[in-house]
Design a protein around this motif. Structure first.
Motif, short mmCIF file in Angstrom:
data_model
loop_
_atom_site.label_atom_id
_atom_site.label_comp_id
_atom_site.label_asym_id
_atom_site.label_seq_id
_atom_site.Cartn_x
_atom_site.Cartn_y
_atom_site.Cartn_z
N LEU A 51 -5.05 -23.73 -8.40
CA LEU A 51 -5.49 -22.59 -7.60
C LEU A 51 -4.46 -22.34 -6.52
CD1 LEU A 51 -7.58 -20.48 -6.59
CD2 LEU A 51 -8.64 -22.32 -5.28
N SER A 52 -3.90 -21.14 -6.50
CA SER A 52 -2.95 -20.75 -5.45
C SER A 52 -3.62 -19.69 -4.58
CB SER A 52 -1.67 -20.17 -6.04
OG SER A 52 -0.97 -21.14 -6.78
N THR A 53 -3.47 -19.83 -3.28
CA THR A 53 -3.97 -18.84 -2.33
C THR A 53 -2.81 -18.39 -1.47
OG1 THR A 53 -6.16 -19.85 -2.30
CG2 THR A 53 -5.60 -18.43 -0.45
N PHE A 54 -2.63 -17.09 -1.37
CA PHE A 54 -1.54 -16.57 -0.54
C PHE A 54 -1.96 -15.26 0.11
CE2 PHE A 54 -0.81 -16.12 -5.04
CZ PHE A 54 -0.58 -14.77 -5.23
N ARG A 55 -1.32 -14.97 1.23
CA ARG A 55 -1.61 -13.76 2.00
C ARG A 55 -0.38 -12.85 1.97
NH1 ARG A 55 -3.51 -15.24 7.48
NH2 ARG A 55 -5.40 -15.61 6.33
N LEU A 56 -0.63 -11.58 1.66
CA LEU A 56 0.42 -10.57 1.56
C LEU A 56 0.02 -9.33 2.34
CD1 LEU A 56 0.66 -10.72 -2.33
CD2 LEU A 56 2.20 -11.86 -0.74
N TYR A 57 1.00 -8.51 2.65
CA TYR A 57 0.72 -7.23 3.31
C TYR A 57 1.27 -6.10 2.45
CZ TYR A 57 -0.89 -9.88 7.25
OH TYR A 57 -1.61 -10.73 8.04
N TRP A 58 0.38 -5.18 2.10
CA TRP A 58 0.62 -4.06 1.19
C TRP A 58 0.82 -2.82 2.05
CZ3 TRP A 58 -2.84 0.10 0.13
CH2 TRP A 58 -2.76 0.70 -1.12
N GLY A 168 -8.89 -14.64 -11.11
CA GLY A 168 -9.23 -14.88 -9.72
C GLY A 168 -9.68 -13.60 -9.06
N TYR A 169 -9.39 -13.50 -7.76
CA TYR A 169 -9.78 -12.30 -7.03
C TYR A 169 -8.89 -12.14 -5.81
CZ TYR A 169 -12.26 -15.27 -3.66
OH TYR A 169 -12.57 -16.21 -2.71
N VAL A 170 -8.87 -10.93 -5.29
CA VAL A 170 -8.18 -10.64 -4.04
C VAL A 170 -9.19 -10.08 -3.06
CG1 VAL A 170 -5.94 -10.21 -5.14
CG2 VAL A 170 -7.48 -8.29 -4.71
N GLU A 171 -8.95 -10.34 -1.78
CA GLU A 171 -9.73 -9.74 -0.71
C GLU A 171 -8.79 -8.82 0.06
OE1 GLU A 171 -12.84 -13.32 0.32
OE2 GLU A 171 -10.98 -13.20 1.45
N ALA A 172 -9.18 -7.56 0.18
CA ALA A 172 -8.38 -6.58 0.91
C ALA A 172 -9.05 -6.29 2.25
CB ALA A 172 -8.24 -5.30 0.10
N ARG A 173 -8.24 -6.33 3.31
CA ARG A 173 -8.71 -6.00 4.67
C ARG A 173 -7.71 -5.03 5.27
NH1 ARG A 173 -9.96 -11.32 3.88
NH2 ARG A 173 -11.96 -12.05 4.67
N THR A 174 -8.18 -3.90 5.75
CA THR A 174 -7.28 -2.93 6.37
C THR A 174 -6.73 -3.52 7.65
OG1 THR A 174 -8.50 -1.11 5.40
CG2 THR A 174 -7.05 -0.58 7.25
N HIS A 175 -5.41 -3.59 7.75
CA HIS A 175 -4.75 -4.07 8.97
C HIS A 175 -4.58 -2.90 9.93
CE1 HIS A 175 -2.25 -6.65 11.43
NE2 HIS A 175 -1.32 -5.72 11.44
N THR A 176 -3.94 -1.83 9.47
CA THR A 176 -3.82 -0.61 10.26
C THR A 176 -3.81 0.60 9.32
OG1 THR A 176 -1.39 -0.67 10.20
CG2 THR A 176 -2.45 -1.65 12.13
N VAL A 177 -4.26 1.71 9.87
CA VAL A 177 -4.16 2.99 9.15
C VAL A 177 -3.83 4.06 10.18
CG1 VAL A 177 -6.66 3.48 9.24
CG2 VAL A 177 -5.26 4.51 7.47
N ASP A 178 -2.90 4.91 9.85
CA ASP A 178 -2.54 6.04 10.71
C ASP A 178 -3.28 7.26 10.18
OD1 ASP A 178 -1.29 8.30 11.86
OD2 ASP A 178 0.59 7.19 12.13
N LEU A 179 -4.29 7.70 10.92
CA LEU A 179 -5.11 8.82 10.45
C LEU A 179 -4.35 10.14 10.43
CD1 LEU A 179 -8.52 7.89 12.12
CD2 LEU A 179 -7.81 7.55 9.75
N TYR A 188 -3.80 -8.48 1.92
CA TYR A 188 -4.40 -8.98 0.68
C TYR A 188 -4.34 -10.50 0.70
CZ TYR A 188 -4.89 -4.62 -1.88
OH TYR A 188 -5.31 -3.37 -2.31
N THR A 189 -5.51 -11.13 0.60
CA THR A 189 -5.59 -12.56 0.42
C THR A 189 -5.92 -12.78 -1.05
OG1 THR A 189 -6.37 -12.84 2.68
CG2 THR A 189 -6.66 -14.71 1.18
N CYS A 190 -5.01 -13.45 -1.76
CA CYS A 190 -5.13 -13.61 -3.21
C CYS A 190 -5.52 -15.05 -3.54
CB CYS A 190 -3.79 -13.30 -3.88
SG CYS A 190 -3.09 -11.71 -3.43
N HIS A 191 -6.53 -15.20 -4.36
CA HIS A 191 -6.99 -16.50 -4.86
C HIS A 191 -6.81 -16.46 -6.37
CE1 HIS A 191 -8.80 -17.17 -0.88
NE2 HIS A 191 -9.26 -15.94 -1.00
#
Length: 195
Positions: A51-58, A168-179, A188-191
């Protein structure tokens, strides 16, 4: 005699094939059918699952002269959720939230607005890695992304290279958005379970 030769040839061909059938390699003859061969997970080349877990920014850039997300189908005119819109993406994936941080890959695929009731996207993308031991490997994400939810979970349905047989699965959390521009950075946290 001339008419008899094709018949004899056909019969000899059939008899030869039947005689050779038991000697064909297992990939052509076996319990599983003519084109399938079962292998054991204990065979050489099949490693232990991990199982690999890593954090990325999209980084989804829709503005400016060089956008990484381009709409190819416009939404319905009277839709408040952009229903029907489809965008092709080639988004940078970085180690940190800044676009200037280390580039580790690209998210390539598309997203489509698939909900009439809320902003809900169908995401279909490959995370194509270009860095370190995962260089040349991909993971494939396919799922529903309700963009205004705090955390969105989407399945990993496969992969290539170091991520063959991935799930596996990924969890997506909005870091920033420019409206104003529509540009967004999503963590994205990937498991991922893989060999």
């Amino acid at each position: 005699m001339a008419r008899l030769l094709p018949i004899l040839f056909a019969r000899l061909t059939i008899i030869s094939a039947l005689l050779l059938f038991p000697f064909l390699p297992p990939s052509f003859a076996g319990k599983n059918g003519g084109f399938v061969r079962s292998i054991s997970r204990k065979d050489p080349g099949i490693k232990e699952e991990k199982l690999s877990t890593f954090r990325l920014y999209w980084h989804d850039v829709v503005s400016g002269r060089n956008p990484t997300s381009v709409p190819i189908i416009k939404p319905q005119k009277n839709s408040t959720t952009a229903f029907g819109m489809v965008s092709i993406i080639d988004d940078p994936i970085t180690e940190g939230p800044e676009l200037s941080s280390k580039l580790v890959g690209r998210a390539q695929g598309f997203y489509a607005s698939a909900s009439q009731e809320q902003i809900g996207l169908l995401m279909a993308m490959n995370f194509a890695f270009i860095e370190g031991k995962y260089n040349g490997s991909t993971i494939t994400v396919l799922g529903r992304n309700t963009v205004f939810s705090k955390v969105r979970e989407m399945p990993v349905i496969g992969g290539t290279g170091a991520f063959r047989f991935a799930r596996g699965y990924v969890e997506a959390r909005t870091h920033t958005v420019d409206l104003n521009t529509g540009d967004a950075i999503v963590q994205y946290t990937c498991h991922v379970i893989h060999y």
